[in-house]
Design a protein around this motif. Structure first.
Motif, PDB file in Angstrom:
ATOM      1  N   ALA A 123       0.955  -1.237  -0.010  1.00 27.19           N
ATOM      2  CA  ALA A 123       0.114  -0.068   0.083  1.00 27.19           C
ATOM      3  C   ALA A 123       0.963   1.286   0.061  1.00 27.19           C
ATOM      4  O   ALA A 123       1.698   1.378   0.751  1.00 27.19           O
ATOM      5  CB  ALA A 123      -0.843   0.004   1.159  1.00 27.19           C
ATOM      6  N   PRO A 124       0.376   2.267  -0.637  1.00 33.44           N
ATOM      7  CA  PRO A 124       1.311   3.382  -0.779  1.00 33.44           C
ATOM      8  C   PRO A 124       1.243   4.160   0.742  1.00 33.44           C
ATOM      9  O   PRO A 124       0.472   4.109   1.432  1.00 33.44           O
ATOM     10  CB  PRO A 124       0.419   4.335  -1.733  1.00 33.44           C
ATOM     11  N   VAL A 125       2.501   4.658   0.915  1.00 34.00           N
ATOM     12  CA  VAL A 125       2.750   5.387   1.949  1.00 34.00           C
ATOM     13  C   VAL A 125       1.987   6.726   2.064  1.00 34.00           C
ATOM     14  O   VAL A 125       1.638   7.354   0.766  1.00 34.00           O
ATOM     15  CB  VAL A 125       4.317   5.806   2.441  1.00 34.00           C
ATOM     16  N   THR A 126       1.243   7.349   3.248  1.00 30.48           N
ATOM     17  CA  THR A 126       0.560   8.377   3.222  1.00 30.48           C
ATOM     18  C   THR A 126       1.127   9.374   4.274  1.00 30.48           C
ATOM     19  O   THR A 126       1.749  10.295   3.780  1.00 30.48           O
ATOM     20  CB  THR A 126      -0.734   8.252   3.702  1.00 30.48           C
ATOM     21  N   GLN A 134       9.990   4.051  -0.509  1.00 32.44           N
ATOM     22  CA  GLN A 134       9.066   2.829  -0.478  1.00 32.44           C
ATOM     23  C   GLN A 134       9.652   2.074  -1.586  1.00 32.44           C
ATOM     24  O   GLN A 134       9.428   2.474  -2.976  1.00 32.44           O
ATOM     25  CB  GLN A 134       7.719   3.490  -0.373  1.00 32.44           C
ATOM     26  N   VAL A 135       9.566   0.669  -1.173  1.00 39.90           N
ATOM     27  CA  VAL A 135       9.641  -0.371  -2.210  1.00 39.90           C
ATOM     28  C   VAL A 135       8.355  -1.245  -2.007  1.00 39.90           C
ATOM     29  O   VAL A 135       7.876  -1.311  -0.786  1.00 39.90           O
ATOM     30  CB  VAL A 135      11.021  -1.337  -2.346  1.00 39.90           C
ATOM     31  N   LEU A 136       8.269  -2.181  -2.896  1.00 39.01           N
ATOM     32  CA  LEU A 136       6.904  -2.996  -2.891  1.00 39.01           C
ATOM     33  C   LEU A 136       7.186  -4.430  -2.285  1.00 39.01           C
ATOM     34  O   LEU A 136       6.380  -4.812  -1.644  1.00 39.01           O
ATOM     35  CB  LEU A 136       6.240  -2.969  -4.159  1.00 39.01           C
ATOM     36  N   GLN A 137       8.307  -5.003  -2.688  1.00 34.29           N
ATOM     37  CA  GLN A 137       8.542  -6.270  -2.408  1.00 34.29           C
ATOM     38  C   GLN A 137       9.155  -6.294  -0.937  1.00 34.29           C
ATOM     39  O   GLN A 137       9.748  -5.476  -0.375  1.00 34.29           O
ATOM     40  CB  GLN A 137       9.563  -6.973  -3.277  1.00 34.29           C
ATOM     41  N   PRO A 138       9.064  -7.568  -0.181  1.00 39.37           N
ATOM     42  CA  PRO A 138       9.724  -7.898   1.053  1.00 39.37           C
ATOM     43  C   PRO A 138      11.012  -7.878   0.710  1.00 39.37           C
ATOM     44  O   PRO A 138      11.792  -8.422  -0.134  1.00 39.37           O
ATOM     45  CB  PRO A 138       9.107  -9.057   1.492  1.00 39.37           C
ATOM     46  N   LEU A 139      11.805  -7.538   2.172  1.00 38.34           N
ATOM     47  CA  LEU A 139      13.420  -7.717   1.913  1.00 38.34           C
ATOM     48  C   LEU A 139      13.882  -8.478   2.909  1.00 38.34           C
ATOM     49  O   LEU A 139      13.160  -8.928   4.126  1.00 38.34           O
ATOM     50  CB  LEU A 139      13.998  -6.125   2.345  1.00 38.34           C
ATOM     51  N   ASP A 140      15.102  -9.109   2.868  1.00 40.83           N
ATOM     52  CA  ASP A 140      15.762 -10.228   3.726  1.00 40.83           C
ATOM     53  C   ASP A 140      16.870  -9.413   4.594  1.00 40.83           C
ATOM     54  O   ASP A 140      17.904  -9.221   4.008  1.00 40.83           O
ATOM     55  CB  ASP A 140      16.376 -11.282   2.676  1.00 40.83           C
ATOM     56  N   LEU A 141      16.493  -8.868   5.884  1.00 42.77           N
ATOM     57  CA  LEU A 141      17.321  -8.448   6.486  1.00 42.77           C
ATOM     58  C   LEU A 141      18.622  -8.956   6.720  1.00 42.77           C
ATOM     59  O   LEU A 141      19.709  -7.997   6.801  1.00 42.77           O
ATOM     60  CB  LEU A 141      16.386  -7.968   7.863  1.00 42.77           C
ATOM     61  N   GLU A 142      18.748 -10.148   6.932  1.00 40.87           N
ATOM     62  CA  GLU A 142      20.184 -10.664   7.151  1.00 40.87           C
ATOM     63  C   GLU A 142      20.869 -10.717   6.038  1.00 40.87           C
ATOM     64  O   GLU A 142      22.211 -10.423   6.069  1.00 40.87           O
ATOM     65  CB  GLU A 142      19.896 -12.326   7.682  1.00 40.87           C
ATOM     66  N   ALA A 143      20.327 -11.121   4.864  1.00 41.62           N
ATOM     67  CA  ALA A 143      20.999 -10.716   3.630  1.00 41.62           C
ATOM     68  C   ALA A 143      21.764  -9.402   3.324  1.00 41.62           C
ATOM     69  O   ALA A 143      22.908  -9.173   2.929  1.00 41.62           O
ATOM     70  CB  ALA A 143      20.211 -11.126   2.115  1.00 41.62           C
ATOM     71  N   ILE A 144      20.759  -8.423   3.851  1.00 40.97           N
ATOM     72  CA  ILE A 144      21.064  -6.987   3.639  1.00 40.97           C
ATOM     73  C   ILE A 144      22.308  -6.802   4.682  1.00 40.97           C
ATOM     74  O   ILE A 144      23.470  -6.072   4.185  1.00 40.97           O
ATOM     75  CB  ILE A 144      20.218  -5.873   4.309  1.00 40.97           C
ATOM     76  N   ARG A 145      22.371  -7.414   5.587  1.00 37.29           N
ATOM     77  CA  ARG A 145      23.591  -6.935   6.884  1.00 37.29           C
ATOM     78  C   ARG A 145      24.687  -7.895   6.358  1.00 37.29           C
ATOM     79  O   ARG A 145      25.822  -7.250   6.402  1.00 37.29           O
ATOM     80  CB  ARG A 145      22.815  -7.597   8.186  1.00 37.29           C
TER      81      ARG A 145
END
Length: 259
Positions: A123-126, A134-145
């Motif tokens: 959903a768009p941020v308000t 804002q991005v639409l897809q879920p992200l993998d926190l451990e991969a980012i780290r």
């Protein structure tokens, strides 16, 4: 002429950046216009200097500038007067302090800290529109780290700096990248906290844009190390937009504001 340090907060959305420009609104221009209402030197064209020259659309919660004024001010009264004259610009002086003449907002700083805010949800941020990416897809926190870990330390950051960067050297020491995840309604907010003595032009936005690709699964974490080693702008991931970036602190050997 007494010198004053000013701690400043602003919404960068309406501005073409910190630096004064003849034909576009700037944070520096708004602050100097307010100072001109209070001080003859600024009415005659004196300038302020800042810890960091934030780009168009970038925000600040802890920018620091200094100004030489022609009369002594009580610091609290100075901040109150400036905030009155800054209206209605989205700029606020959080604190003012008289400092020694050898204090320089930019050259005395021993570190800068930035935070980048990224929200992942469909959903768009308000309420946060214009203040996060804002991005639409879920992200993998451990991969980012895992990807971010390759960037900490002393490196040649050619890959992660703008082709218009004017720094003499691309070699910088990135002291910390800390990523936290916070639940928001129907999504997650990721906050990237980066600390260094100084940063290259677009370095933070280039790093976060690349790490978002890791979190989305488009890049394996090891590719961040390969991109860094390439020392080529072509190896960088997408540069993320400016509205999620905040200058949160300028660090000095002694805190001029005593807080």
């Amino acid at each position: 002429m007494p010198r004053y340090a000013l701690k400043i907060e602003y919404d960068g959305g309406p501005f073409a950046g910190w630096q004064a420009q003849a034909d576009q609104p700037s944070v520096q221009g708004a602050l100097e216009a307010a100072l001109a209402r209070l001080d003859a030197g600024f009415a005659a064209g004196a300038r302020v200097a800042a810890a960091g020259r934030t780009d168009a659309g970038v925000h600040a919660t802890g920018q620091v500038a200094h100004a030489d004024l022609e009369k002594d001010w009580d610091p609290f009264r100075l901040s109150e007067a400036l905030n009155w004259h800054l209206k209605p610009a989205p700029v606020a002086v959080l604190a003012a302090a008289q400092v020694p003449q050898d204090f320089h907002a930019r050259f005395s700083a021993t570190g800068r800290r930035y935070t980048f805010r990224l929200i992942s949800r469909r959903a768009p941020v308000t309420h946060e529109r214009g203040r996060v990416w804002q991005v639409l897809q879920p992200l993998d926190l451990e991969a980012i780290r895992a990807g971010a870990a390759h960037l900490v330390g002393l490196h040649d950051f050619t890959t992660f700096r703008s082709t218009m960067c004017q720094a003499k050297s691309p070699v910088k020491s990135l002291d910390e990248i800390r990523i936290e995840a916070l639940e928001v309604p129907h999504g997650m907010e990721y906050r990237f906290h980066l600390s260094a003595r100084s940063f290259l032009h677009n370095q933070v936005r280039s790093i976060v844009g690349t790490l978002e690709r890791v979190g989305a699964g488009a890049w394996p974490p090891a590719r961040v190390a390969e991109a860094l080693a390439a020392r080529s702008r072509a190896a960088c991931g997408p540069v993320c937009p400016p509205q999620g970036l905040y200058l949160t602190e300028a660090v000095y050997p002694s805190d001029p504001f005593g807080d």
